[in-house]
Design a protein around this motif. Structure first.
Motif, PDB file in Angstrom:
ATOM      1  N   UNK A   1       6.234  -0.169  -2.797  1.00 51.07           N
ATOM      2  CA  UNK A   1       5.653  -1.593  -1.809  1.00 51.07           C
ATOM      3  C   UNK A   1       4.206  -1.388  -0.944  1.00 51.07           C
ATOM      4  N   UNK A   2       4.412  -0.834  -0.352  1.00 49.63           N
ATOM      5  CA  UNK A   2       3.845  -0.501   0.257  1.00 49.63           C
ATOM      6  C   UNK A   2       2.468   0.017  -0.126  1.00 49.63           C
ATOM      7  N   UNK A   3       2.216   0.988  -0.855  1.00 48.98           N
ATOM      8  CA  UNK A   3       0.874   1.160  -1.439  1.00 48.98           C
ATOM      9  C   UNK A   3       0.666   0.036  -2.787  1.00 48.98           C
ATOM     10  N   UNK A   4       1.281  -0.895  -3.275  1.00 46.27           N
ATOM     11  CA  UNK A   4       1.695  -1.660  -3.941  1.00 46.27           C
ATOM     12  C   UNK A   4       0.517  -2.695  -3.683  1.00 46.27           C
ATOM     13  N   UNK A   5       0.907  -3.004  -1.899  1.00 47.85           N
ATOM     14  CA  UNK A   5       0.123  -4.622  -1.198  1.00 47.85           C
ATOM     15  C   UNK A   5      -0.064  -4.120  -0.248  1.00 47.85           C
ATOM     16  N   UNK A   6      -1.671  -3.868  -0.079  1.00 52.71           N
ATOM     17  CA  UNK A   6      -2.227  -2.635   1.109  1.00 52.71           C
ATOM     18  C   UNK A   6      -2.074  -3.973   1.994  1.00 52.71           C
ATOM     19  N   UNK A   7      -2.047  -4.908   2.155  1.00 54.09           N
ATOM     20  CA  UNK A   7      -2.635  -6.474   3.324  1.00 54.09           C
ATOM     21  C   UNK A   7      -0.683  -6.102   4.152  1.00 54.09           C
ATOM     22  N   UNK A   8      -0.286  -6.057   3.253  1.00 55.63           N
ATOM     23  CA  UNK A   8       1.621  -5.894   4.031  1.00 55.63           C
ATOM     24  C   UNK A   8       1.368  -4.380   4.772  1.00 55.63           C
ATOM     25  N   UNK A   9       0.325  -3.586   3.731  1.00 53.74           N
ATOM     26  CA  UNK A   9       0.857  -2.316   5.202  1.00 53.74           C
ATOM     27  C   UNK A   9       0.117  -2.642   5.764  1.00 53.74           C
ATOM     28  N   UNK A  10      -1.079  -2.932   5.699  1.00 55.34           N
ATOM     29  CA  UNK A  10      -2.291  -3.000   7.136  1.00 55.34           C
ATOM     30  C   UNK A  10      -1.117  -3.447   8.302  1.00 55.34           C
ATOM     31  N   UNK A  11      -1.162  -5.224   7.885  1.00 54.83           N
ATOM     32  CA  UNK A  11       0.478  -5.475   8.657  1.00 54.83           C
ATOM     33  C   UNK A  11       1.132  -4.823   9.414  1.00 54.83           C
ATOM     34  N   UNK A  12       2.114  -3.624   8.588  1.00 49.76           N
ATOM     35  CA  UNK A  12       3.322  -2.875   9.432  1.00 49.76           C
ATOM     36  C   UNK A  12       2.264  -2.491   9.903  1.00 49.76           C
ATOM     37  N   UNK A  13       1.812  -1.376   9.849  1.00 51.05           N
ATOM     38  CA  UNK A  13       1.043  -0.597  10.848  1.00 51.05           C
ATOM     39  C   UNK A  13       0.131  -1.167  11.715  1.00 51.05           C
ATOM     40  N   UNK A  14       0.416  -2.379  11.793  1.00 47.87           N
ATOM     41  CA  UNK A  14      -0.699  -2.817  13.110  1.00 47.87           C
ATOM     42  C   UNK A  14       0.782  -3.242  13.682  1.00 47.87           C
TER      43      UNK A  14
END
Length: 489
Positions: free
Chosen positions: A308-321
């Motif tokens: 899901x993180x790979x499928x949704x880069x914007x969510x991945x970015x927010x989680x990394x922040x």
């Protein structure tokens, strides 16, 4: 000889007619419940058409959405619960109404899992939970999970930008973590990606053979002298030798330590219970169940998170922040307090478990007394009953089908979210699994960009195998690339 060959097709035909008639003649009490077409269902399972197709067949069988379906599995009729209102009735009943399904002692599932907490009922279940839960709670250690995750990060740095089978990778980190936390034992699962440790290889082969679809559709086949059945018996014997070796080594280590020392590993705490009717065989069965629950299911859950993180880069970015804000340095291992602060990452994990519950359906329970669901439907005594978690989590009246982690921010106790079951039979490893996923996800986000390889980027949904109870990815690869950081001047 001629009469034998002549009679065999006749016997097969008569048996076929018998089963078909039984399939379409359910008990009178079950007539109001819609029926899953047995041949369509069997085809999807036996021809490995995937979990999405299995669940579509089940869902389509209930066009009125009453929340119950029945299916004939040759061993008898089974009712599947598919909505949360009926699930509440299921969770409320004790063992004197719903008995955890019992299988014969010579069945592969029983031979492997024994009589541990997975199959216990009544006083045995209560006693085992009282022993296991405190041992589990004392074993919660984000620091030790972080140590294993650093081993994984070091290993993946050698495999930058190379598509990797995500389930295989996640099984390695969960088995390494479980080895340390549960057994105080180095499984050597993260030494290399080329070689699979013998312990892990043996376990994987056993679980693959145990989930043979034939055991579900034609349950008697486990009794036949098939090559797979003989191989399974040999593997279980080898697995037992490994488990007892780990137990004996831990006993020896404890004997050489000071009695005043405190131990956090689960095995040391459970060894304290030996005696008073609790045997080494009981301990072996408990450890096998814990290893299974804490290994494959969490590995699948993590696979879904990274998909899901790979499928949704914007969510991945927010989680990394969020991970950077809470942890800062990429080498920092989260503390227990840090884990509580990683709320968005926890929401991602919970939303992944909603869309892809590691356990799609609970093991069957036997109805010991008539069980009423409403004024029209009473499940008769002797019926098998199960809860389909996948269907509850996909109820369109409650959930949208999109991946939306925000729905779980500050809503941790949603009653419609049941990936760990609920009530008195909820999974004792729930807190451990969630904590492990948070630590691993946060630390991986601080070190890698996560993406799908080009051939997988068009996946509309996570590809899954046709397993009946637990979910497994089907040929799913993920790319872990070195995280490019912006250096401020």
């Amino acid at each position: 000889m001629i009469s034998f060959f002549f009679s065999t097709p006749v016997v097969i035909l008569l048996l076929g007619i018998y089963f078909i008639r039984r399939a379409y003649r359910p008990p009178k009490e079950l007539e109001p419940i819609p029926t899953v077409p047995i041949f369509k269902f069997a085809r999807t399972v036996l021809f490995n058409e995937g979990q999405h197709e299995i669940q579509r067949v089940i869902s389509d069988s209930d066009p009125e959405k009453i929340g119950l379906v029945k299916i004939f599995l040759f061993s008898g009729w089974t009712v599947l619960i598919t909505n949360i209102e009926h699930a509440k009735i299921f969770f409320a009943e004790n063992d004197d109404v719903l008995l955890k399904g019992q299988v014969p002692d010579d069945h592969p599932i029983r031979k492997f899992f024994g009589r541990g907490i997975s199959f216990a009922n009544g006083e045995d279940r209560i006693r085992q939970r009282k022993m296991a839960i405190p041992a589990f709670n004392r074993s919660l250690s984000p620091e030790m999970i972080g140590e294993s995750t650093n081993e994984l990060i070091t290993l993946l740095n050698k495999w930058n930008n190379i598509p990797l089978d995500i389930f295989t990778v996640m099984k390695r980190i969960t088995v390494q973590t479980l080895g340390k936390l549960a057994f105080s034992y180095d499984m050597k699962a993260l030494d290399s990606l080329e070689e699979e440790p013998y312990f892990m290889k043996t376990y994987e082969k056993i679980t693959e053979l145990i989930q043979n679809p034939l055991y579900m559709i034609l349950s008697f086949t486990y009794k036949l002298p098939l090559k797979a059945n003989l191989e399974l018996s040999q593997l279980i014997e080898g697995f037992d030798q490994l488990i007892y070796k780990v137990i004996e080594q831990r006993k020896l280590d404890l004997a050489n330590e000071k009695k005043s020392e405190e131990h956090t590993d689960l095995l040391a705490n459970m060894l304290e219970n030996i005696g008073n009717g609790y045997t080494m065989k009981d301990l072996r069965d408990e450890l096998t169940a814990i290893f299974s629950a804490g290994h494959n299911t969490t590995a699948f859950a993590l696979s879904a998170v990274f998909y899901n993180l790979a499928k949704h880069p914007e969510i991945q970015k927010k989680a990394r922040e969020e991970a950077i804000q809470v942890l800062g340095d990429s080498s920092k291992i989260p503390t227990s307090e840090n884990v509580k602060e990683l709320k968005y990452i926890k929401a991602i994990i919970k939303e992944s478990l909603r869309l892809y519950p590691a356990v799609a359906m609970l093991p069957f329970r036997k109805v010991l007394k008539p069980l009423r669901f409403n004024q029209d439907i009473v499940i008769p005594k002797g019926t098998s009953l199960s809860l389909n978690i996948w269907q509850v989590h996909k109820n369109s009246n409650i959930w949208s089908d999109e991946f939306v982690p925000e729905r779980f921010i500050n809503q941790d106790d949603r009653e419609n979210w049941i990936p760990f079951s609920s009530g008195h039979r909820n999974c004792i490893g729930q807190n451990f699994s969630i904590m492990e996923q948070i630590v691993i996800t946060a630390m991986m986000l601080l070190n890698f960009e996560i993406s799908l390889p080009p051939e997988s980027q068009n996946f509309d949904k996570m590809p899954l195998k046709s397993s009946f109870y637990t979910l497994y990815p089907k040929d799913l690869k993920i790319v872990f690339s070195e995280l490019k950081r912006i250096v401020e001047v």
